[in-house]
Each structure stands twice: as C-alpha cells, then as structure tokens.
Design a protein around this motif. Structure first.
Motif, PDB file in Angstrom:
ATOM      1  N   HIS A 169       0.811  -1.217   0.000  1.00  0.00           N
ATOM      2  CA  HIS A 169       0.000   0.000   0.000  1.00  0.00           C
ATOM      3  C   HIS A 169       0.844   1.266   0.000  1.00  0.00           C
ATOM      4  N   SER A 170       2.015   1.227   0.603  1.00  0.00           N
ATOM      5  CA  SER A 170       2.933   2.372   0.569  1.00  0.00           C
ATOM      6  C   SER A 170       4.337   1.838   0.797  1.00  0.00           C
ATOM      7  N   ILE A 182       4.418  -0.957   3.689  1.00  0.00           N
ATOM      8  CA  ILE A 182       3.206  -1.306   4.425  1.00  0.00           C
ATOM      9  C   ILE A 182       2.414  -2.241   3.519  1.00  0.00           C
ATOM     10  N   LYS A 192      -2.550  -4.901   8.444  1.00  0.00           N
ATOM     11  CA  LYS A 192      -1.430  -4.216   7.811  1.00  0.00           C
ATOM     12  C   LYS A 192      -0.139  -4.679   8.484  1.00  0.00           C
ATOM     13  N   THR A 218      -0.645   4.675   9.863  1.00  0.00           N
ATOM     14  CA  THR A 218       0.079   5.772   9.247  1.00  0.00           C
ATOM     15  C   THR A 218       0.723   5.237   7.979  1.00  0.00           C
ATOM     16  N   GLU A 219       0.248   5.686   6.824  1.00  0.00           N
ATOM     17  CA  GLU A 219       0.639   5.056   5.567  1.00  0.00           C
ATOM     18  C   GLU A 219       2.076   5.376   5.155  1.00  0.00           C
ATOM     19  N   ASP A 220       2.545   6.600   5.410  1.00  0.00           N
ATOM     20  CA  ASP A 220       3.785   7.044   4.783  1.00  0.00           C
ATOM     21  C   ASP A 220       4.927   7.196   5.778  1.00  0.00           C
TER      22      ASP A 220
END
Length: 401
Positions: A169-170, A182, A192, A218-220
């Motif tokens: 996803h990232s 992730i 995740k 937190t994706e990034d």
C-alpha cells in the motif's frame, strides 16, 4: 568599577538558585525536552507537550508567507485530486481518478505525464501510491502486484513483481535495494504488516510489525537527513526504519493523555462490516490520541494528532491538532487550525524551506483568507478560471532570526 562578590561560595549559591528557578519554571510551563533510553540503550529525546494548550494562531507565527502555485497543463491534459509529492525541484501529482501521474516544476509548469495503464510489461493496472527513491533518484509507482520505476524525466526503468500474494500500500526505499513497505494480508479482516522487501532477491527479508485491524495505519514514512522515519498511530514514538526494524528515535510525551496501547484489548470482529460499524466508537473510548502524520525539517518536528479524548463520537467530529516543535528554541505550538483557515491536509509534502499542499480551487476559502495573501498572489487567484487544475499552497517557513 562593577561590584564583585568577595566569596566564591556566595556566587555558587546564587547560580544554583537560578538553575533551580529555571528548572521549576520549565516544569510549570509543561514543556521541555529531556532524554530517555530506547530499547538499544541509546538516549533519545522526549518532547513534552500539553495538548490542553491548543489554540488558533496566525500563519505568520510560523510562516513568512504563502504562495499560490497553479498547476499549468496543456489543453489536452486535465488533472484532479490533492495528492502531491515534492522531490528535487519537481512536484509529482497523483490523479487517482484517471490513474495518471503528472510532473511539474516548482513554479507549476507542466513537464510530463505518466499514463501507462494496461497489462503490458511497462504498464500498471492500478496506482495505490507513489513514492520517491532518494538512493537511485527514481519515482516509484505502486501497483497491486508490482512496482514500476521511472527516472525523474519520466522514462520507464523497470517493472518489479512482488512475491506471490503481497500487496504493497505504501513504500519507502531505505537503501539502493531494500524497500520498507506497508503491506496487507489476505486474511479477513485484513491486517497491515510492515515488511522489508529486497528488490534484487524479490523476497521479504524482514517483518517487524503487524497492526490490529481496528487501528488506523500511518501510511507514509518520510525522509530526513538521509534516514527514513515512521510512526505507529497508537504509539508515542517516532522510529527510524533503516536497520530492518523499528528503532525508537524520539518520543512524544502528552502528559495526562499518555496511555500504553499494550494495555488495550481490541475486540475481535466477524467481518469488515462489523469492524467499520464499531471501530470509531471503540477508538473514541480507548485512545486519547492517535498519530496521523509526522514530518521534520531544518526548523521543526511536526506531528498531526487525532485527538478523540473527551469527544462524543455520535455528535462531534474528531479534533485534529498540529504540533510544531521549534528545534532552535525548543518551544512548541499546538494548532487546531490557523486563524486564516485550516492547516494543510495529510497529503502535504515537506521540504526544509516550505510545506506544499495541493487543493482544488473550490477548497481555497477553507484553507486561506485571500485577503492575507500578497497582491501578486491575489491576482493569480483572480485570473484562475473556475474549471482550472488544482493549485498548490506553498507555506514558506520563516528564516532563523
């Protein structure tokens, strides 16, 4: 002639009293930075902030000015959305709807677009995210089953398929070969997981964290001073990620709102529908805060905090607090919003000199009072057509005084 103390002991006593006074003053104002050992034994900084001191401030307390940058494209190219990434004098703009990437210079002049949707060896079927690779100077386009590399001029380099069943996803490169990513499992409900993927060997070489489905992720990760950093939404730490694991780099201390997520017992849900129905209520009740984004530059350490404490989830929207910790003065500001409008959104991009935030023109009154802009920037807005491309707000930091 200035008066001098005759006894050294008297001077020492006065100096000691002054130090005690300063120490007590720091405690009373509820701020300050101290150190504590992390799991490796290394001392890390702890930044104490009082979330009850959040208040609106003017943008002028942090930024010298705000520039308006229209994204100019040829008539044949139209873009929409708000996700932008700034890297080496380029603004990379992701249009999720059209599944294209557009590149602009820092003045908003169009450079090129990447429009390679398809099933071919140089194409992507979807775009989950984009990321920049500071070790190879590549732009990375994350598809569901693969990652595509492009140079900074938009030329295709390589398509790398992920190991079977892996969905990324990232991602962030932490050296020339290894990708911190992730990923999502195929289990229901999905989890995740943080994995380290070797692009050369096309295999996962380390896994270091799995998140319970009820917690937002937190994706990034972000880069600063040749290292990459990441935050877990429910943990007070900011971690460095370059050593194939999460190593606490520094810590936020929220005083009476501190909690230990290890003491929580998340419920088990039958399916995703059940999770979505109950997630918000459980988070409001059990988590006084959650971290939504972190960043850092020469001037500030920054954290975006979702703050559900004392909030009625049925009636109120979760407040969002923005913490700006001044690295030079060791003072901080907690900002729910600026007096001129909302604080830049979660898809903003930080550099040492500015924060770049892409918005649709219709969103402009939400973020900035046009009257506070310079005449040059007001004129730019007046000349924008109603159906224009998105614009970028450039928040320029004050220089050191």
């Amino acid at each position: 002639m200035p008066h001098r103390y005759k006894q050294c002991g008297t001077r020492i006593n006065i100096d000691l009293k002054m130090r005690v006074f300063v120490f007590l003053f720091i405690i009373l104002i509820g701020g300050g930075c101290r150190t504590t050992p992390n799991e490796t034994g290394k001392n890390i900084s702890v930044y104490k902030v009082d979330l009850d001191k959040a208040k609106e401030i003017s943008t002028s307390e942090i930024f010298s000015h705000i520039d308006i940058i229209p994204l100019k494209t040829p008539d044949t190219v139209v873009c929409s959305g708000i996700r932008s990434t700034v890297y080496k004098d380029n603004i990379f703009f992701l249009d999720w709807r059209q599944k294209i990437i557009l590149c602009f210079d820092l003045n908003g002049n169009f450079r090129y677009q990447i429009n390679s949707k398809g099933r071919g060896p140089k194409e992507y079927s979807d775009i989950l995210a984009i990321s920049t690779d500071q070790y190879n100077d590549y732009l990375m386009v994350l598809d569901r089953q693969s990652m595509l590399q492009f140079d900074l001029s938009g030329n295709f380099i390589k398509k790398i398929k992920y190991p079977e069943g892996l969905v990324v996803h990232s991602a962030k490169m932490i050296n020339q070969d290894t990708m911190f990513c992730i990923t999502v499992t195929n289990n229901k409900p999905e989890r995740k997981i943080i994995n380290y993927l070797s692009l050369k060997d096309n295999k996962i070489i380390a896994s270091c964290y799995s998140e319970d489905p009820i917690f937002p992720v937190t994706e990034d990760a972000f880069d600063y001073n040749n290292k990459s950093y990441y935050a877990i939404s429910k943990a007070p730490f900011v971690y460095s990620v370059n050593k194939l694991k999460l190593i606490p780099e520094y810590k936020w201390d929220f005083g009476k709102y501190n909690y230990d997520y290890n003491d929580l017992t998340p419920p088990v849900f039958k399916n995703k529908k059940d999770l979505l129905k109950n997630q918000q209520r459980w988070l409001y009740k059990n988590c006084p805060w959650l971290i939504g984004m972190i960043a850092e530059n020469y001037h500030y350490k920054y954290a975006r905090i979702i703050f559900p404490s004392n909030t009625d989830y049925l009636k109120e929207q979760i407040p969002t607090y923005h913490i700006f910790w001044n690295k030079k003065t060791e003072n901080y500001k907690i900002v729910p919003r600026f007096k001129e409008g909302d604080v830049f959104h979660i898809f903003s991009s930080w550099t040492d000199h500015a924060v770049y935030c892409a918005i649709e023109k219709s969103m402009l009154p939400q973020f900035i009072d046009i009257k506070v802009l310079t005449p040059e920037n007001q004129k730019i807005i007046e000349e924008l057509p109603e159906d224009c491309n998105p614009i970028v707000l450039k928040y320029v930091f004050k220089k050191d005084e």
